[in-house]
Write a protein that holds these residues in place. Structure first.
Motif, mmCIF file in Angstrom:
data_model
loop_
_atom_site.group_PDB
_atom_site.id
_atom_site.type_symbol
_atom_site.label_atom_id
_atom_site.label_comp_id
_atom_site.label_asym_id
_atom_site.label_seq_id
_atom_site.Cartn_x
_atom_site.Cartn_y
_atom_site.Cartn_z
ATOM 1 N N SER A 1 14.982 2.993 -14.297
ATOM 2 C CA SER A 1 16.132 3.611 -13.634
ATOM 3 C C SER A 1 15.798 4.994 -13.078
ATOM 4 O O SER A 1 16.313 5.398 -12.025
ATOM 5 C CB SER A 1 17.314 3.705 -14.605
ATOM 6 O OG SER A 1 16.959 4.486 -15.740
ATOM 7 N N LYS B 1 15.960 5.965 -9.094
ATOM 8 C CA LYS B 1 16.715 7.108 -8.564
ATOM 9 C C LYS B 1 15.826 7.990 -7.689
ATOM 10 O O LYS B 1 16.254 8.469 -6.626
ATOM 11 C CB LYS B 1 17.309 7.925 -9.707
ATOM 12 C CG LYS B 1 18.149 9.124 -9.224
ATOM 13 C CD LYS B 1 18.734 9.898 -10.382
ATOM 14 C CE LYS B 1 19.627 11.023 -9.879
ATOM 15 N NZ LYS B 1 18.946 11.958 -8.954
ATOM 16 N N ASP C 1 16.461 8.803 -3.793
ATOM 17 C CA ASP C 1 16.568 10.193 -3.332
ATOM 18 C C ASP C 1 15.630 10.450 -2.156
ATOM 19 O O ASP C 1 16.005 11.138 -1.182
ATOM 20 C CB ASP C 1 16.248 11.162 -4.478
ATOM 21 C CG ASP C 1 17.371 11.241 -5.507
ATOM 22 O OD1 ASP C 1 18.499 10.802 -5.180
ATOM 23 O OD2 ASP C 1 17.121 11.734 -6.632
#
Length: 359
Positions: free
Chosen positions: A7, A11, A15
């Motif tokens: 995870s 992310k 981003d």
């Protein structure tokens, strides 16, 4: 095989994709190079050196490749997510960014600056006495498009979707019908249009009233139509498709340009040798000279490529000598063959007028 994406790494990737989207959105193509995009994609390539090892080698990192490198990096990050079973649900990169920015800039200039440059026919202008007086554009786009194209003003131009075919039609109509019919006015309008093509890094130029795709370098424009249906249309199709990233479209471009060359050859005589001789003489009438010999040999080579060596214009597995035709699967080599045929055909089109004058 890299480890499954957790995870935290997911992310991080999301981003970075958002950073790419922001950099592309803020990209200013009027600047010679955009350091922000280059720094970002270089950073991403380093961060994911082990996870996406092919990323660095896929980047060009040179002037004019900013958007291409950003798109490549973004696509490879999304593919990296997909390989781990993760679907990227963010927004897509806006398509036709440079085309949209070009049109936004061009139409703003066309409607606000051009009216006072004394380049447009006065029947398309109105004088506004307010605040010292100024010329106001009075073009009814719907009327003009219906008059000259039989269609209403395109929604793609109203909404700026980046449809370059409609942008091209607008510019060519402006040159032919709305700009004052004088060499000086046409020249000044052409300079303005081509300057904007350069600013927004679009591979086009306005030449003799026609927007053409850049690529073939020449100072001699084609100013005649030989046969639109059998000849010119095929060349136009090929010019549009050769710049595609799709392999099949590139192969179709090569088919079309060879088809056009074959058509021109077929108009010159009954036998293949006579056809080559006539076309070579159109370029140089000294049959003992090197120019004549080069042109004749090149015509023979190009036809060998298409009829015997490769799967160009033919569906047959074997050539006339019952030898296997080689499939073309290398996009760069296809472009090489295309440009070689295009250069020969361009020269013959320039000289075609000379043939007619001798008849």
């Amino acid at each position: 095989m890299s480890d499954k994406i957790n995870s935290v790494k997911e992310k991080l990737i999301n981003d970075y994709i958002r950073k790419i989207d922001t950099a592309v959105e803020n990209y200013n193509s009027a600047i010679e190079t955009d350091g922000e995009i280059f720094e970002l994609v270089f950073e991403i390539a380093n961060v994911f050196e082990n996870d996406v090892p092919n990323l660095s080698g896929s980047l060009l990192l040179r002037t004019g490749s900013e958007l291409r490198d950003a798109s490549t990096t973004r696509a490879m990050l999304i593919m990296h997510l997909a390989n781990s079973g993760i679907e990227y649900k963010g927004k897509r990169v806006e398509e036709n960014v440079n085309e949209k920015r070009f049109w936004n800039s061009f139409i703003h200039w066309f409607e606000t600056e051009l009216p006072s440059m004394e380049l447009l026919n006065t029947r398309y202008l109105h004088w506004d006495h307010w605040d010292g007086g100024t010329w106001i554009l009075g073009l009814d786009y719907d009327h003009e498009f219906t008059l000259y194209r039989g269609t209403a003003y395109p929604d793609s131009l109203r909404n700026n979707t980046g449809d370059f075919s409609e942008i091209k039609a607008f510019i060519e109509m402006a040159y032919k019908y709305w700009v004052i019919n004088s060499g000086e006015c046409h020249y000044k309008f052409t300079i303005e249009v081509n300057d904007r093509f350069k600013i927004f890094k679009l591979p086009y130029r306005l030449q003799s009233g026609i927007v053409i795709k850049q690529g073939y370098k020449t100072t001699f424009p084609i100013d005649k139509i030989i046969n639109y249906r059998m000849f010119e249309r095929k060349i136009q199709f090929s010019e549009d498709m050769i710049s595609s990233k799709d392999l099949m479209e590139k192969k179709s471009a090569l088919d079309f340009i060879i088809d056009a060359l074959q058509y021109l050859i077929s108009t010159q005589g009954d036998s293949r040798n006579e056809q080559y001789r006539m076309l070579s003489l159109s370029v140089n009438d000294n049959m003992e000279g090197k120019v004549y010999a080069v042109v004749k040999k090149e015509l023979d080579e190009l036809m060998k490529f298409s009829n015997e060596y490769f799967d160009i214009r033919h569906n047959d597995y074997l050539n006339g000598a019952k030898e296997k035709r080689e499939a073309l699967n290398d996009s760069q080599f296809i472009e090489y063959l295309y440009n070689r045929a295009y250069a020969m055909l361009y020269l013959l089109r320039l000289k075609h007028k000379d043939i007619k004058e001798r008849e």
